[in-house]
Design a protein around this motif. Structure first.
Motif, PDB file in Angstrom:
ATOM      1  N   PHE A   1     101.459  11.922  47.346  1.00 61.92           N
ATOM      2  CA  PHE A   1     102.145  12.532  45.311  1.00 61.92           C
ATOM      3  C   PHE A   1     103.295  12.597  45.335  1.00 61.92           C
ATOM      4  CE2 PHE A   1      99.527  16.606  47.340  1.00 61.92           C
ATOM      5  CZ  PHE A   1      98.694  15.923  46.002  1.00 61.92           C
ATOM      6  N   TYR A   2     103.305  11.815  43.733  1.00 62.98           N
ATOM      7  CA  TYR A   2     105.081  11.386  43.408  1.00 62.98           C
ATOM      8  C   TYR A   2     104.331  12.986  41.735  1.00 62.98           C
ATOM      9  CZ  TYR A   2     104.268   8.103  47.131  1.00 62.98           C
ATOM     10  OH  TYR A   2     105.100   6.885  48.347  1.00 62.98           O
ATOM     11  N   LYS A   3     105.902  12.667  41.918  1.00 56.48           N
ATOM     12  CA  LYS A   3     105.971  13.428  40.356  1.00 56.48           C
ATOM     13  C   LYS A   3     106.439  12.711  39.556  1.00 56.48           C
ATOM     14  CE  LYS A   3     106.791  18.137  40.973  1.00 56.48           C
ATOM     15  NZ  LYS A   3     105.973  18.493  40.334  1.00 56.48           N
ATOM     16  N   LEU A   4     106.018  11.268  38.649  1.00 54.35           N
ATOM     17  CA  LEU A   4     107.098  11.052  37.516  1.00 54.35           C
ATOM     18  C   LEU A   4     106.611  11.566  36.071  1.00 54.35           C
ATOM     19  CD1 LEU A   4     103.611   8.423  38.479  1.00 54.35           C
ATOM     20  CD2 LEU A   4     106.138   8.731  39.202  1.00 54.35           C
ATOM     21  N   ARG A   5     107.551  11.061  35.400  1.00 55.14           N
ATOM     22  CA  ARG A   5     107.849  11.413  34.028  1.00 55.14           C
ATOM     23  C   ARG A   5     106.818  10.450  33.003  1.00 55.14           C
ATOM     24  NH1 ARG A   5     110.422  15.032  31.264  1.00 55.14           N
ATOM     25  NH2 ARG A   5     111.473  15.588  33.294  1.00 55.14           N
ATOM     26  N   ILE A   6     106.392  11.136  32.278  1.00 50.99           N
ATOM     27  CA  ILE A   6     105.996   9.683  31.533  1.00 50.99           C
ATOM     28  C   ILE A   6     106.405   8.991  30.075  1.00 50.99           C
ATOM     29  CG2 ILE A   6     103.235   9.211  30.054  1.00 50.99           C
ATOM     30  CD1 ILE A   6     102.928  10.002  33.161  1.00 50.99           C
ATOM     31  N   LYS A   7     106.242   7.806  30.646  1.00 51.75           N
ATOM     32  CA  LYS A   7     107.056   6.965  29.224  1.00 51.75           C
ATOM     33  C   LYS A   7     106.713   5.856  28.256  1.00 51.75           C
ATOM     34  CE  LYS A   7     111.008   6.871  29.959  1.00 51.75           C
ATOM     35  NZ  LYS A   7     111.900   7.878  29.945  1.00 51.75           N
ATOM     36  N   ASP A   8     105.597   5.846  28.509  1.00 54.61           N
ATOM     37  CA  ASP A   8     104.382   5.021  27.573  1.00 54.61           C
ATOM     38  C   ASP A   8     103.253   4.833  27.625  1.00 54.61           C
ATOM     39  OD1 ASP A   8     103.941   3.138  25.726  1.00 54.61           O
ATOM     40  OD2 ASP A   8     105.076   2.474  26.222  1.00 54.61           O
ATOM     41  N   ILE A   9     102.696   4.927  27.141  1.00 53.35           N
ATOM     42  CA  ILE A   9     100.438   4.309  27.666  1.00 53.35           C
ATOM     43  C   ILE A   9     100.140   2.815  26.626  1.00 53.35           C
ATOM     44  CG2 ILE A   9     100.135   4.755  25.013  1.00 53.35           C
ATOM     45  CD1 ILE A   9      97.510   6.353  25.652  1.00 53.35           C
ATOM     46  N   SER A  10      99.778   2.907  27.609  1.00 48.31           N
ATOM     47  CA  SER A  10      98.797   1.036  27.832  1.00 48.31           C
ATOM     48  C   SER A  10      98.459   0.774  26.202  1.00 48.31           C
ATOM     49  CB  SER A  10      98.416   0.359  29.069  1.00 48.31           C
ATOM     50  OG  SER A  10      96.941   1.088  29.137  1.00 48.31           O
ATOM     51  N   THR A  11      97.952  -0.641  26.097  1.00 49.02           N
ATOM     52  CA  THR A  11      97.026  -1.040  25.282  1.00 49.02           C
ATOM     53  C   THR A  11      95.883  -1.382  25.740  1.00 49.02           C
ATOM     54  OG1 THR A  11      98.025  -3.072  24.801  1.00 49.02           O
ATOM     55  CG2 THR A  11      99.055  -1.362  23.487  1.00 49.02           C
ATOM     56  N   GLY A  12      94.948  -1.157  25.057  1.00 48.69           N
ATOM     57  CA  GLY A  12      93.604  -1.977  25.706  1.00 48.69           C
ATOM     58  C   GLY A  12      92.539  -1.030  25.524  1.00 48.69           C
ATOM     59  N   ASP A  13      90.628  -1.133  25.771  1.00 53.45           N
ATOM     60  CA  ASP A  13      89.899  -0.423  26.399  1.00 53.45           C
ATOM     61  C   ASP A  13      90.221   1.321  26.625  1.00 53.45           C
ATOM     62  OD1 ASP A  13      88.757  -2.307  24.556  1.00 53.45           O
ATOM     63  OD2 ASP A  13      87.551  -3.617  26.370  1.00 53.45           O
ATOM     64  N   GLU A  14      91.026   1.356  27.782  1.00 52.67           N
ATOM     65  CA  GLU A  14      91.424   2.094  28.510  1.00 52.67           C
ATOM     66  C   GLU A  14      92.866   2.593  28.016  1.00 52.67           C
ATOM     67  OE1 GLU A  14      90.711   5.576  31.007  1.00 52.67           O
ATOM     68  OE2 GLU A  14      88.984   3.964  29.519  1.00 52.67           O
ATOM     69  N   PRO A  15      93.226   3.322  28.292  1.00 48.84           N
ATOM     70  CA  PRO A  15      94.443   3.964  27.603  1.00 48.84           C
ATOM     71  C   PRO A  15      95.115   3.933  29.001  1.00 48.84           C
ATOM     72  CG  PRO A  15      93.274   5.081  26.042  1.00 48.84           C
ATOM     73  CD  PRO A  15      92.560   3.906  26.705  1.00 48.84           C
ATOM     74  N   VAL A  16      96.250   4.162  30.007  1.00 51.03           N
ATOM     75  CA  VAL A  16      96.433   4.342  31.027  1.00 51.03           C
ATOM     76  C   VAL A  16      97.612   4.500  30.631  1.00 51.03           C
ATOM     77  CG1 VAL A  16      97.181   3.452  33.309  1.00 51.03           C
ATOM     78  CG2 VAL A  16      94.628   2.624  32.152  1.00 51.03           C
ATOM     79  N   LEU A  17      98.589   5.799  31.107  1.00 54.90           N
ATOM     80  CA  LEU A  17     100.031   6.451  31.122  1.00 54.90           C
ATOM     81  C   LEU A  17     100.823   5.396  32.356  1.00 54.90           C
ATOM     82  CD1 LEU A  17      99.031  10.442  31.153  1.00 54.90           C
ATOM     83  CD2 LEU A  17      99.331   8.415  28.890  1.00 54.90           C
ATOM     84  N   ILE A  18     101.683   5.020  31.534  1.00 49.62           N
ATOM     85  CA  ILE A  18     102.298   4.524  32.360  1.00 49.62           C
ATOM     86  C   ILE A  18     103.817   5.741  32.658  1.00 49.62           C
ATOM     87  CG2 ILE A  18     104.633   2.687  32.210  1.00 49.62           C
ATOM     88  CD1 ILE A  18     101.295   1.861  31.984  1.00 49.62           C
TER      89      ILE A  18
END
Length: 427
Positions: free
Chosen positions: A405-422
């Motif tokens: 497990f890692y705690k992350l703060r979401i900074k952005d979201i990818s572009t493309g067919d499947e949007p992935v959180l960065i």
């Protein structure tokens, strides 16, 4: 070492069963290889929900035979039950194993290499004897608690290929969960055909969930696909538990009460909305995903519009949409007002565009928020996994490890067919 390759089609229950079978092969010194590589054994865990599923299964059968004509080819799963005679007539298939004997695939292959010819009908028919999945394909450890279904929706062939509803003894479930936690599992996923209808002795589905949540260990619990009519207020109260993930896949199938009635679903739109509202009252960002069938017999433009509207209204995190496919032996097969394929295709394209827009907006709302991500893939620096809401997240760090497990703060979201959180790791 002999090599074994797997191909899984269809539902999460199939995924679980493949993981368990693959683990058994690996525990007995087989090397797991990709399906497109040469192997000594190919196992296809098939699906038969739609004609497309059958078509894919046939293609993979041909692919395995091309890779190694001398391999042992085993076809199991729902298509193996539904189209058993057809598959047994194909010379390239060594064994056709029906669903209720799937857990014995390894023993069948072992006997084959020992020179014994065992007919699949002689295998054990224990639906819950799969064992651990710790050497399978997924970081998440799926636990099978139930099989079969008694609902008999008019479009569905599953009761014919999976049988009537059967629930696993609760003590067996708890021992299975304790075992995978002891082996390091961080996420437990309860799976089955209709898990909300679990019933063993005096225990119901919410009792199973409650007892798992009360077990010791550093893990979180996720529920796989569940019917909206399959749980009550006690289960809803458990959604507040710190080990429970805020994600449910609630199978809606249509936004029209008229179509739901023709499908013989056990709820209406009003009831479905009440459930969603109760869940979102507990946690407003709760991720609710769903299934939608497009072009069910009798579906009008008005019915389809209602489906599109409810996707927008309920802000689904993901919609698994597919065109209705006639299944022999179902009530819907005999309905006279079948929808033209061209209309299905047009509606499918429109609905998917709407669903993708809603999904992206839902995911964009996580920017600036914190997610606890379980890493599934990493090279030590780049990692990808899923947050507690079952949304994919990618991030960069150092000495990153799988199944941590890692705690992350979401900074952005990818572009493309499947949007992935960065995400960015919180130190």
């Amino acid at each position: 070492m002999k090599k074994v390759a797997f191909k899984t089609l269809g539902c999460r229950l199939n995924q679980y069963e493949t993981d368990a079978i693959a683990s058994q092969f690996q525990e007995n010194d087989f090397q797991l290889v990709p399906f497109d590589k040469e192997a000594d054994v190919y196992v296809i865990n098939s699906c038969t929900v739609t004609h497309q599923s059958d078509h894919k299964s046939r293609n993979f059968i041909s692919q395995a035979n091309r890779k190694n004509p001398n391999s042992v080819l085993v076809v199991t799963g729902c298509m193996a039950t539904n189209a058993k005679n057809e598959l047994e007539s194909r010379k390239e298939i060594n064994y056709v194993v029906e669903n209720d004997r799937k857990s014995s695939v390894y023993s069948l292959v072992e006997a084959h290499f020992n020179g014994e010819i065992v007919h699949p009908s002689k295998l054990s028919d224990d639906l819950f004897s799969y064992g651990s999945t710790d050497k399978g394909f997924h970081t998440r450890s799926m636990i099978k608690i139930q099989d079969g279904c008694d609902n008999f929706c008019t479009f569905c062939i599953i009761p014919s290929v999976r049988g009537r509803a059967v629930s696993r003894p609760i003590h067996s479930i708890l021992e299975n969960v304790k075992s995978v936690i002891a082996k390091g599992a961080k996420e437990i996923v309860l799976t089955g055909v209709n898990i909300g209808r679990y019933e063993f002795e005096q225990y119901k589905f919410d009792d199973v969930v409650e007892q798992i949540l009360n077990l010791d260990g550093d893990f979180r619990l996720r529920i796989s696909s569940i019917e909206p009519d399959g749980f009550g207020d006690k289960f809803l109260s458990l959604l507040n538990h710190p080990k429970m993930t805020p994600h449910l896949h609630l199978c809606l199938q249509s936004g029209s009460d008229t179509i739901l009635l023709r499908m013989r679903r056990m709820y209406g739109i009003k009831r479905f909305k009440e459930i969603v509202n109760k869940i979102r009252f507990i946690r407003p960002d709760f991720n609710i995903t769903t299934d939608m069938i497009i072009g069910f017999p009798g579906e009008t433009d008005h019915d389809f519009e209602a489906t599109c509207n409810i996707i927008r209204e309920l802000n689904f995190g993901h919609v698994h949409a597919f065109k209705y496919s006639i299944r022999n032996g179902t009530r819907a097969e005999r309905m006279i007002d079948q929808v033209d394929e061209r209309i299905k295709t047009k509606r499918s394209e429109l609905l998917r565009r709407i669903a993708e827009q809603v999904k992206k907006q839902y995911r964009c709302d996580f920017i600036g928020k914190v997610q606890t991500v379980l890493v599934e893939k990493t090279d030590g620096t780049n990692a990808k996994g899923y947050g507690e809401h079952y949304v994919p997240v990618e991030f960069i760090g150092s000495d990153l490890k799988k199944n941590h497990f890692y705690k992350l703060r979401i900074k952005d979201i990818s572009t493309g067919d499947e949007p992935v959180l960065i995400g960015e790791q919180i130190k």
